[in-house]
Design a protein around this motif. Structure first.
Motif, short mmCIF file in Angstrom:
data_model
loop_
_atom_site.label_atom_id
_atom_site.label_comp_id
_atom_site.label_asym_id
_atom_site.label_seq_id
_atom_site.Cartn_x
_atom_site.Cartn_y
_atom_site.Cartn_z
N LEU A 103 0.77 -1.61 0.01
CA LEU A 103 0.17 0.36 -0.19
C LEU A 103 0.58 1.50 0.18
O LEU A 103 0.17 2.43 -0.70
N ASN A 104 2.44 0.96 0.42
CA ASN A 104 3.18 2.41 0.83
C ASN A 104 2.10 3.44 0.71
O ASN A 104 2.37 4.79 0.26
N PRO A 105 1.88 3.32 2.56
CA PRO A 105 1.15 4.56 2.66
C PRO A 105 2.10 5.91 2.75
O PRO A 105 3.35 5.89 3.28
N ASP A 106 1.95 7.03 2.12
CA ASP A 106 2.14 8.28 1.97
C ASP A 106 1.42 9.19 3.58
O ASP A 106 0.83 10.07 3.37
N MET A 107 2.36 9.51 4.38
CA MET A 107 2.01 10.26 5.29
C MET A 107 3.29 10.90 5.96
O MET A 107 4.19 10.26 5.49
N GLU A 108 3.07 11.79 6.14
CA GLU A 108 3.36 12.73 7.19
C GLU A 108 3.93 13.40 8.70
O GLU A 108 2.44 14.36 9.17
N THR A 109 4.76 13.42 8.88
CA THR A 109 4.75 14.18 10.56
C THR A 109 4.83 15.45 11.16
O THR A 109 6.52 15.15 10.40
N VAL A 110 4.75 16.01 11.69
CA VAL A 110 5.21 16.63 12.04
C VAL A 110 5.36 17.64 13.43
O VAL A 110 4.05 17.19 14.22
N LYS A 111 6.26 17.76 14.30
CA LYS A 111 5.59 18.66 15.83
C LYS A 111 5.94 20.00 15.32
O LYS A 111 6.93 20.74 15.26
N ASN A 112 4.69 20.55 16.35
CA ASN A 112 5.01 22.07 15.82
C ASN A 112 5.73 22.44 17.50
O ASN A 112 6.21 21.88 17.92
N LEU A 153 4.43 23.88 19.53
CA LEU A 153 4.01 23.41 21.05
C LEU A 153 4.28 22.57 21.28
O LEU A 153 3.64 22.16 22.38
N GLY A 154 5.13 21.68 20.65
CA GLY A 154 5.05 20.03 20.86
C GLY A 154 4.35 19.23 20.56
O GLY A 154 4.00 18.17 21.06
N GLN A 155 3.33 19.45 19.97
CA GLN A 155 2.04 18.58 19.46
C GLN A 155 2.93 18.00 18.14
O GLN A 155 3.29 18.86 16.90
N THR A 156 2.14 17.06 17.52
CA THR A 156 2.38 16.13 16.62
C THR A 156 1.16 15.70 15.66
O THR A 156 0.33 16.29 16.28
N LYS A 157 1.96 16.78 14.54
CA LYS A 157 0.34 16.96 13.21
C LYS A 157 0.55 15.82 12.37
O LYS A 157 1.72 15.53 12.01
N THR A 158 -0.54 15.06 11.83
CA THR A 158 0.13 14.07 10.98
C THR A 158 -0.74 13.96 9.57
O THR A 158 -2.03 14.44 9.58
N LYS A 159 -0.11 14.65 8.59
CA LYS A 159 -0.96 14.85 7.52
C LYS A 159 -1.08 13.57 6.26
O LYS A 159 0.30 12.81 6.20
N ASP A 160 -2.35 13.01 6.13
CA ASP A 160 -2.55 11.01 6.33
C ASP A 160 -2.75 12.19 3.70
O ASP A 160 -3.60 12.34 3.97
N ASN A 161 -1.34 11.84 3.49
CA ASN A 161 -1.63 11.72 1.67
C ASN A 161 -2.35 10.52 0.96
O ASN A 161 -2.15 10.80 0.02
N GLY A 162 -2.81 9.83 1.23
CA GLY A 162 -2.49 8.63 0.33
C GLY A 162 -2.54 7.31 0.52
O GLY A 162 -1.27 7.36 1.98
#
Length: 173
Positions: free
Chosen positions: A39-48, A50-59
């Motif tokens: 499936l090769n999931p395409d996800m980007e994880t960024v820590k802002n 504020l110490g919060q982790t945000k994940t962008k799911d590109n499919g």
């Protein structure tokens, strides 16, 4: 009960016309001991800050490797794979359809299936003493259509795909 591996089958349209209604399917895997649809999931994880982790799911960017694929003139898919590799074809000349069928109940009249527009790209050719091998990769390239195939057509080796929901099974009391 877990399903056996043969419950999942993949077919390629060897006509390479990309028309579901007239697709001519050949199953892949007769010489392959292991084959998975990655499936090769395409996800980007960024820590802002504020110490919060945000994940962008590109499919997903799904691929499947068919290795080995031995050169066999009796296989209808072979001339297309050979020509793509040896003629270094690209683009539309490498596009076809893939049929994916899942048999969850061997007694069912119809089985869940998907048709996916794909690109077929040989990865190499040659091989060892086992035979002339042209392993290829299948990558999604376009629309995915959900439907079903009949158990009868699947058993005949010529699956017939119908778009839409699987019809309810009739029960006799």
């Amino acid at each position: 009960m877990k399903l056996n591996r043969e419950a999942l089958a993949h077919y390629l349209d060897y006509s390479f016309k990309r028309i579901i209604a007239s697709a001519t399917w050949e199953i892949i895997g007769d010489d392959i001991e292991e084959m998975s649809y990655e499936l090769n999931p395409d996800m980007e994880t960024v820590k802002n800050i504020l110490g919060q982790t945000k994940t962008k799911d590109n499919g997903y960017e799904p691929t499947m490797d068919a290795d080995p694929f031995y050169a066999d003139p009796e296989k209808k898919l072979y001339p297309k794979i050979r020509d793509i590799a040896l003629d270094r074809k690209k683009g539309d000349e490498c596009k076809t359809l893939m049929l994916e069928v899942i048999v969850e109940d061997t007694e069912a009249t119809n089985h869940l299936a998907y048709v996916q527009e794909v690109i077929v790209k040989p990865q190499s050719y040659g091989g060892d003493t086992g035979g002339f091998n042209i392993p290829f990769q299948v990558s999604e390239d376009g629309k995915r259509t959900k439907g079903y195939v009949t158990a009868t057509s699947l058993a005949s080796g010529d699956p017939e795909f119908t778009e839409g929901a699987i019809p309810a099974e009739e029960s006799f009391l």
